[in-house]
Structures are given as C-alpha cells and as structure tokens.
Motif scaffolding. Sequence first.
Motif, PDB file in Angstrom:
ATOM      1  N   ILE A   5      32.522  31.577 -21.170  1.00  0.00           N
ATOM      2  CA  ILE A   5      32.939  32.959 -20.914  1.00  0.00           C
ATOM      3  C   ILE A   5      31.863  33.872 -21.449  1.00  0.00           C
ATOM      4  CG2 ILE A   5      34.667  34.732 -21.425  1.00  0.00           C
ATOM      5  CD1 ILE A   5      36.720  32.435 -21.534  1.00  0.00           C
ATOM      6  N   ARG A   6      31.525  34.879 -20.643  1.00  0.00           N
ATOM      7  CA  ARG A   6      30.472  35.818 -21.027  1.00  0.00           C
ATOM      8  C   ARG A   6      30.852  37.212 -20.560  1.00  0.00           C
ATOM      9  NH1 ARG A   6      27.957  37.411 -16.524  1.00  0.00           N
ATOM     10  NH2 ARG A   6      27.887  36.022 -14.716  1.00  0.00           N
ATOM     11  N   PRO A   7      30.248  38.223 -21.203  1.00  0.00           N
ATOM     12  CA  PRO A   7      30.466  39.586 -20.688  1.00  0.00           C
ATOM     13  C   PRO A   7      29.872  39.708 -19.291  1.00  0.00           C
ATOM     14  CG  PRO A   7      29.451  39.623 -22.881  1.00  0.00           C
ATOM     15  CD  PRO A   7      29.420  38.194 -22.394  1.00  0.00           C
ATOM     16  N   ALA A   8      30.550  40.409 -18.426  1.00  0.00           N
ATOM     17  CA  ALA A   8      30.012  40.684 -17.099  1.00  0.00           C
ATOM     18  C   ALA A   8      28.928  41.748 -17.216  1.00  0.00           C
ATOM     19  CB  ALA A   8      31.121  41.169 -16.171  1.00  0.00           C
ATOM     20  N   THR A   9      28.014  41.743 -16.278  1.00  0.00           N
ATOM     21  CA  THR A   9      26.946  42.740 -16.217  1.00  0.00           C
ATOM     22  C   THR A   9      26.985  43.423 -14.849  1.00  0.00           C
ATOM     23  OG1 THR A   9      25.297  41.235 -15.274  1.00  0.00           O
ATOM     24  CG2 THR A   9      25.501  41.269 -17.703  1.00  0.00           C
ATOM     25  N   ALA A  10      26.201  44.456 -14.703  1.00  0.00           N
ATOM     26  CA  ALA A  10      26.152  45.181 -13.425  1.00  0.00           C
ATOM     27  C   ALA A  10      25.788  44.250 -12.270  1.00  0.00           C
ATOM     28  CB  ALA A  10      25.169  46.346 -13.521  1.00  0.00           C
ATOM     29  N   GLU A  11      25.005  43.222 -12.553  1.00  0.00           N
ATOM     30  CA  GLU A  11      24.631  42.262 -11.502  1.00  0.00           C
ATOM     31  C   GLU A  11      25.836  41.461 -11.015  1.00  0.00           C
ATOM     32  OE1 GLU A  11      22.789  42.586 -14.447  1.00  0.00           O
ATOM     33  OE2 GLU A  11      21.371  43.875 -13.375  1.00  0.00           O
ATOM     34  N   ASP A  12      26.922  41.466 -11.774  1.00  0.00           N
ATOM     35  CA  ASP A  12      28.144  40.753 -11.394  1.00  0.00           C
ATOM     36  C   ASP A  12      29.091  41.604 -10.554  1.00  0.00           C
ATOM     37  OD1 ASP A  12      27.684  38.260 -12.836  1.00  0.00           O
ATOM     38  OD2 ASP A  12      28.013  39.426 -14.675  1.00  0.00           O
ATOM     39  N   THR A  47      27.268  53.856 -18.709  1.00  0.00           N
ATOM     40  CA  THR A  47      27.310  54.160 -20.144  1.00  0.00           C
ATOM     41  C   THR A  47      28.615  54.828 -20.552  1.00  0.00           C
ATOM     42  OG1 THR A  47      26.188  56.254 -19.753  1.00  0.00           O
ATOM     43  CG2 THR A  47      24.794  54.352 -20.333  1.00  0.00           C
ATOM     44  N   THR A  48      29.361  55.352 -19.595  1.00  0.00           N
ATOM     45  CA  THR A  48      30.634  56.004 -19.910  1.00  0.00           C
ATOM     46  C   THR A  48      31.849  55.117 -19.585  1.00  0.00           C
ATOM     47  OG1 THR A  48      30.664  57.057 -17.733  1.00  0.00           O
ATOM     48  CG2 THR A  48      29.682  58.320 -19.564  1.00  0.00           C
ATOM     49  N   ALA A  49      31.618  53.853 -19.243  1.00  0.00           N
ATOM     50  CA  ALA A  49      32.713  52.946 -18.891  1.00  0.00           C
ATOM     51  C   ALA A  49      33.672  52.775 -20.063  1.00  0.00           C
ATOM     52  CB  ALA A  49      32.157  51.594 -18.469  1.00  0.00           C
ATOM     53  N   THR A  50      34.963  52.816 -19.771  1.00  0.00           N
ATOM     54  CA  THR A  50      35.977  52.592 -20.802  1.00  0.00           C
ATOM     55  C   THR A  50      36.711  51.267 -20.585  1.00  0.00           C
ATOM     56  OG1 THR A  50      37.608  53.864 -19.555  1.00  0.00           O
ATOM     57  CG2 THR A  50      36.317  55.053 -21.211  1.00  0.00           C
ATOM     58  N   ALA A  51      36.438  50.597 -19.496  1.00  0.00           N
ATOM     59  CA  ALA A  51      37.002  49.278 -19.235  1.00  0.00           C
ATOM     60  C   ALA A  51      35.877  48.258 -19.347  1.00  0.00           C
ATOM     61  CB  ALA A  51      37.636  49.232 -17.847  1.00  0.00           C
ATOM     62  N   HIS A  52      36.256  47.023 -19.581  1.00  0.00           N
ATOM     63  CA  HIS A  52      35.287  45.951 -19.807  1.00  0.00           C
ATOM     64  C   HIS A  52      35.674  44.744 -18.965  1.00  0.00           C
ATOM     65  CE1 HIS A  52      34.157  48.411 -23.237  1.00  0.00           C
ATOM     66  NE2 HIS A  52      35.444  48.490 -23.485  1.00  0.00           N
ATOM     67  N   CYS A  53      34.710  43.890 -18.716  1.00  0.00           N
ATOM     68  CA  CYS A  53      34.949  42.727 -17.868  1.00  0.00           C
ATOM     69  C   CYS A  53      34.266  41.508 -18.470  1.00  0.00           C
ATOM     70  CB  CYS A  53      34.407  43.004 -16.464  1.00  0.00           C
ATOM     71  SG  CYS A  53      34.714  41.689 -15.261  1.00  0.00           S
ATOM     72  N   ILE A  54      34.956  40.387 -18.397  1.00  0.00           N
ATOM     73  CA  ILE A  54      34.365  39.109 -18.777  1.00  0.00           C
ATOM     74  C   ILE A  54      34.461  38.171 -17.581  1.00  0.00           C
ATOM     75  CG2 ILE A  54      34.710  39.310 -21.266  1.00  0.00           C
ATOM     76  CD1 ILE A  54      37.267  37.637 -20.990  1.00  0.00           C
ATOM     77  N   ASN A  58      32.182  27.896 -14.607  1.00  0.00           N
ATOM     78  CA  ASN A  58      32.218  26.442 -14.692  1.00  0.00           C
ATOM     79  C   ASN A  58      30.827  25.960 -14.323  1.00  0.00           C
ATOM     80  OD1 ASN A  58      32.886  23.725 -14.732  1.00  0.00           O
ATOM     81  ND2 ASN A  58      33.631  23.766 -12.628  1.00  0.00           N
ATOM     82  N   ASP A  59      30.155  25.374 -15.282  1.00  0.00           N
ATOM     83  CA  ASP A  59      28.778  24.907 -15.067  1.00  0.00           C
ATOM     84  C   ASP A  59      27.900  26.009 -14.474  1.00  0.00           C
ATOM     85  OD1 ASP A  59      29.384  22.353 -16.075  1.00  0.00           O
ATOM     86  OD2 ASP A  59      30.050  21.658 -14.100  1.00  0.00           O
ATOM     87  N   GLY A  60      28.082  27.231 -14.967  1.00  0.00           N
ATOM     88  CA  GLY A  60      27.251  28.358 -14.559  1.00  0.00           C
ATOM     89  C   GLY A  60      27.697  29.074 -13.307  1.00  0.00           C
ATOM     90  N   ILE A  61      28.771  28.624 -12.681  1.00  0.00           N
ATOM     91  CA  ILE A  61      29.262  29.257 -11.450  1.00  0.00           C
ATOM     92  C   ILE A  61      30.528  30.050 -11.776  1.00  0.00           C
ATOM     93  CG2 ILE A  61      30.186  28.838  -9.143  1.00  0.00           C
ATOM     94  CD1 ILE A  61      28.255  26.512  -8.965  1.00  0.00           C
ATOM     95  N   PRO A  62      30.556  31.358 -11.424  1.00  0.00           N
ATOM     96  CA  PRO A  62      31.745  32.171 -11.706  1.00  0.00           C
ATOM     97  C   PRO A  62      32.980  31.647 -10.989  1.00  0.00           C
ATOM     98  CG  PRO A  62      29.874  33.571 -11.186  1.00  0.00           C
ATOM     99  CD  PRO A  62      29.475  32.160 -10.847  1.00  0.00           C
ATOM    100  N   ILE A  63      34.055  31.454 -11.777  1.00  0.00           N
ATOM    101  CA  ILE A  63      35.311  30.964 -11.203  1.00  0.00           C
ATOM    102  C   ILE A  63      36.482  31.885 -11.543  1.00  0.00           C
ATOM    103  CG2 ILE A  63      34.609  28.551 -11.118  1.00  0.00           C
ATOM    104  CD1 ILE A  63      36.375  28.182 -13.702  1.00  0.00           C
ATOM    105  N   GLY A  64      36.220  32.924 -12.341  1.00  0.00           N
ATOM    106  CA  GLY A  64      37.291  33.832 -12.694  1.00  0.00           C
ATOM    107  C   GLY A  64      36.784  35.000 -13.497  1.00  0.00           C
ATOM    108  N   PHE A  65      37.677  35.965 -13.709  1.00  0.00           N
ATOM    109  CA  PHE A  65      37.308  37.151 -14.468  1.00  0.00           C
ATOM    110  C   PHE A  65      38.536  37.759 -15.110  1.00  0.00           C
ATOM    111  CE2 PHE A  65      39.343  39.392 -11.193  1.00  0.00           C
ATOM    112  CZ  PHE A  65      39.298  40.757 -11.390  1.00  0.00           C
TER     113      PHE A  65
END
Length: 159
Positions: A5-12, A47-54, A58-65
């Motif tokens: 599990i990792r923080p999501a980034t703009a690229e996500d 920079t003003t976001a008040t919500a967050h995403c993780i 699975n083996d480097g492939i996004p399977i959920g958030f």
Amino acid sequence: MTLSIRPATAEDAGIVHQFITELAIFEKAEDEVEASVDDIKKSLFSTTATAHCIICENDGIPIGFAVYFYNYSTWQGKNGVYLEDLYVTPDARGKGAGKALLKHLAKHAVDNDCGRFEWSVLDWNQPAIDFYESFGAKAKSEWLGYRLSGEELKTFAAS
C-alpha cells in the motif's frame, strides 16, 4: 500475492478514476459519476487537497484504492478518519486487499491520535457488512445521514 500500500500520486489519477467508475457500476450508480480525471487530479493531488488516496498493489499492479479525509469530533476533541470510498477489483477480492487497506487506515488513525475511523456502507451490501462486522466494526443505529447537493444545495445556500 505480494500486497503493498502506498500513497497515490497525481500520476495515479487515471487509475483512481477507473476504480471510482468501477465502484459506481458495482453500486448501481454509474450515471452519478461526474468527476473527470482532471477533477481527480485537482481534488486529490493539488496543494489545497483535503482528501487523500492510497493505492493497494499486487506485485506492483494497482488492484484497489481508498479515499479518506479527516473529520472532527467535538465530543472527543480529536480528528477522525472518514473513509469515503474503498474498492478492490473483482479478481483480487477475497485475498486480503480490502482488509489491508482498512488496517492501513486504522493504523494511520491510531498513529495520528484520531478518535475514530468511520465509513458508510449501502444497506443492501451484505457481504461488505458481514466483512466489517467480522473484525468488530459496528453499524451506527442512532444517526441518519443527510445530504444537500446539486440544485438543492445551491438554492439553500442562496436563500
């Protein structure tokens, strides 16, 4: 299966938008998704976001958030974490990804001295209800959720 599990980034933003759409289809509300990928970028990664995403991978492939934000309890005098959405792709369900996302956020809440970790579930989603209750989550029975949105929100705000 190696979950991380990792923080999501703009690229996500694209995969987050895809997961939001898939969740809406599951919830029988596909027509209610108004957000675009650009909206996701602005609302979750500016920079003003008040919500967050993780993101759960699975083996480097996004399977959920999971998308969450902080709320506040005047009675506790503490912040809480509110889980807005959690989604795991159908083929990854039952393998621990949902529980891993929830545990990650529960730990985040504890580490940040939050008094609560809350979320909502549709009343017809019995598998999710059973899952949440399996680790001790309790349904709130005294409080009803209310919402103003769209034209009703604008009309009330202008009155």
